[in-house]
Design a protein around this motif. Structure first.
Motif, short mmCIF file in Angstrom:
data_model
loop_
_atom_site.label_atom_id
_atom_site.label_comp_id
_atom_site.label_asym_id
_atom_site.label_seq_id
_atom_site.Cartn_x
_atom_site.Cartn_y
_atom_site.Cartn_z
N LEU A 25 0.94 -1.40 -0.04
CA LEU A 25 0.36 -0.16 0.31
C LEU A 25 0.89 1.44 0.01
CD1 LEU A 25 -2.83 -1.31 1.76
CD2 LEU A 25 -3.27 -1.06 -0.11
N CYS A 28 1.43 1.74 -3.97
CA CYS A 28 0.74 1.92 -4.54
C CYS A 28 0.72 3.47 -5.18
CB CYS A 28 -0.50 1.77 -4.27
SG CYS A 28 -2.05 1.87 -5.38
N GLN A 32 1.58 4.27 -8.83
CA GLN A 32 0.63 5.44 -9.25
C GLN A 32 1.69 6.74 -9.96
OE1 GLN A 32 -1.63 4.18 -10.91
NE2 GLN A 32 -2.02 2.68 -9.29
N VAL A 57 -5.28 5.55 -7.20
CA VAL A 57 -4.87 5.09 -5.67
C VAL A 57 -5.83 3.89 -5.43
CG1 VAL A 57 -4.51 4.88 -3.01
CG2 VAL A 57 -3.06 6.30 -5.00
N GLY A 60 -5.86 0.90 -7.71
CA GLY A 60 -4.86 0.58 -7.31
C GLY A 60 -5.23 -0.03 -6.33
N ASN A 61 -5.71 -0.21 -5.64
CA ASN A 61 -5.26 -0.24 -4.73
C ASN A 61 -6.86 -1.79 -4.66
OD1 ASN A 61 -3.88 0.51 -3.15
ND2 ASN A 61 -5.11 2.03 -1.99
N PHE A 65 -3.77 -4.40 -5.25
CA PHE A 65 -2.68 -4.26 -3.67
C PHE A 65 -3.64 -4.30 -2.72
CE2 PHE A 65 -0.28 -1.35 -6.80
CZ PHE A 65 0.81 -1.45 -6.14
N SER A 119 -3.49 4.03 3.69
CA SER A 119 -3.10 4.89 2.45
C SER A 119 -4.12 6.15 2.12
CB SER A 119 -4.44 3.88 1.74
OG SER A 119 -4.01 3.60 -0.19
N THR A 123 -0.09 8.51 0.73
CA THR A 123 -1.19 8.87 -0.51
C THR A 123 -1.04 10.65 -0.41
OG1 THR A 123 -2.32 7.36 -1.62
CG2 THR A 123 -2.22 9.62 -2.32
#
Length: 286
Positions: A25, A28, A32, A57, A60-61, A65, A119, A123
């Motif tokens: 995480l 990620c 990105q 994100v 992607g998560n 991920f 996350s 981010t």
């Protein structure tokens, strides 16, 4: 049940596999944002900001991920009782097997919530270090809330796989690899069985995320792809068709070139390929 959840949480603290989720995480948002740096400048999104980073994100998560992390960790929690030969002791306490599974799933769900919050923090840190614009309290609350909600709904979507592979001795690692493969298929396959083999995208729908928007693609050569949003929003009922007319004004930047032109359902921040058949189109000098 609360005592059981506490006990499972203590077991989780000794789980080195937990590092897989933490590292994944953390990677990620870096992946990105890095994608925007390595793509050809002609197809790079010039308006990439915190909103786009959060949207990427979430995807992607949800697709890669989180599924691989939750299936691996949740499966390990269930599998360890058989691997360490402690199941027979637990069932003599007595603890019913469904209640035992419920406690392990509850801990995995709690972990998905913590992963979502983690996350969001990573981010924000990644975007701040990269100097992305658009960081406001409203963006953090709205977009960060979607990240957390998507983490919880991803857990719900992955629950059958956690139960299935967790109860097969030593199969949780294979289950996590299969999960990665199926999520990868959703990211890169545009049609066929592999696209819908497992409904990871349902987590996005449950979290209220904007899955895609209709755009017009103009592709020239191998690397140039111009995307133009149509502004069209609509709902297509199941087992039905919808015809909609779209007006497009050819821009000066397209003059003097030959393109393959078509439409696509575009995810926020990603370049997508045609969802239908493209039409060769030559644009004269304007």
């Amino acid at each position: 049940m609360w005592k059981m959840i506490q006990t499972e949480w203590w077991k989780l603290r000794r789980c080195q596999i937990l590092l897989v989720g933490i590292v994944a995480l953390a990677l990620c948002p870096v992946v990105q944002y890095g994608t925007q740096l390595i793509v050809n400048p002609e197809i790079r999104d010039p308006n990439f900001d915190f909103v786009h980073l959060f949207a990427n994100v979430v995807w992607g998560n949800t697709q890669v991920f989180l599924p691989i992390s939750l299936v691996m960790i949740g499966g390990w929690l269930i599998d360890r009782e058989n691997t360490h030969d402690t199941m027979k002791n637990l069932l003599t306490v007595p603890v019913s097997y469904p209640k035992l599974l419920g406690g392990k799933l509850a801990v995995t769900g709690l972990l998905s919530l913590l992963f979502g919050l983690y996350s969001v923090a990573v981010t924000v840190l990644t975007g701040a270090l990269a100097g992305l614009p658009g960081l406001t309290p409203g963006v953090i609350l709205q977009q960060g809330g979607q990240v957390v909600a998507a983490a919880l709904t991803t857990f719900l979507v992955c629950m059958p796989m956690i139960l299935m592979f967790g109860q097969m001795r030593g199969a949780y690692l294979g289950g996590s690899i299969l999960t990665f493969f199926l999520g990868y298929c959703i990211l890169f396959f545009k049609s066929g069985f592999l696209l819908s083999a497992y409904p990871f995208s349902a987590a996005l729908v449950l979290a209220g995320c904007n899955v895609a928007q209709l755009v017009m693609l103009w592709k020239h050569g191998r690397f140039r792809v111009d995307e133009f949003p149509t502004g069209e929003t609509f709902t297509i009922p199941a087992d039905s068709e919808l015809t909609r007319g779209v007006t497009f004004t050819v821009l000066p930047q397209l003059a003097g070139e030959t393109f393959d032109v078509g439409f696509a359902l575009r995810r926020e921040g990603y370049t997508n390929w045609f969802n239908g058949k493209s039409v060769p189109t030559e644009v004269g000098n304007l």
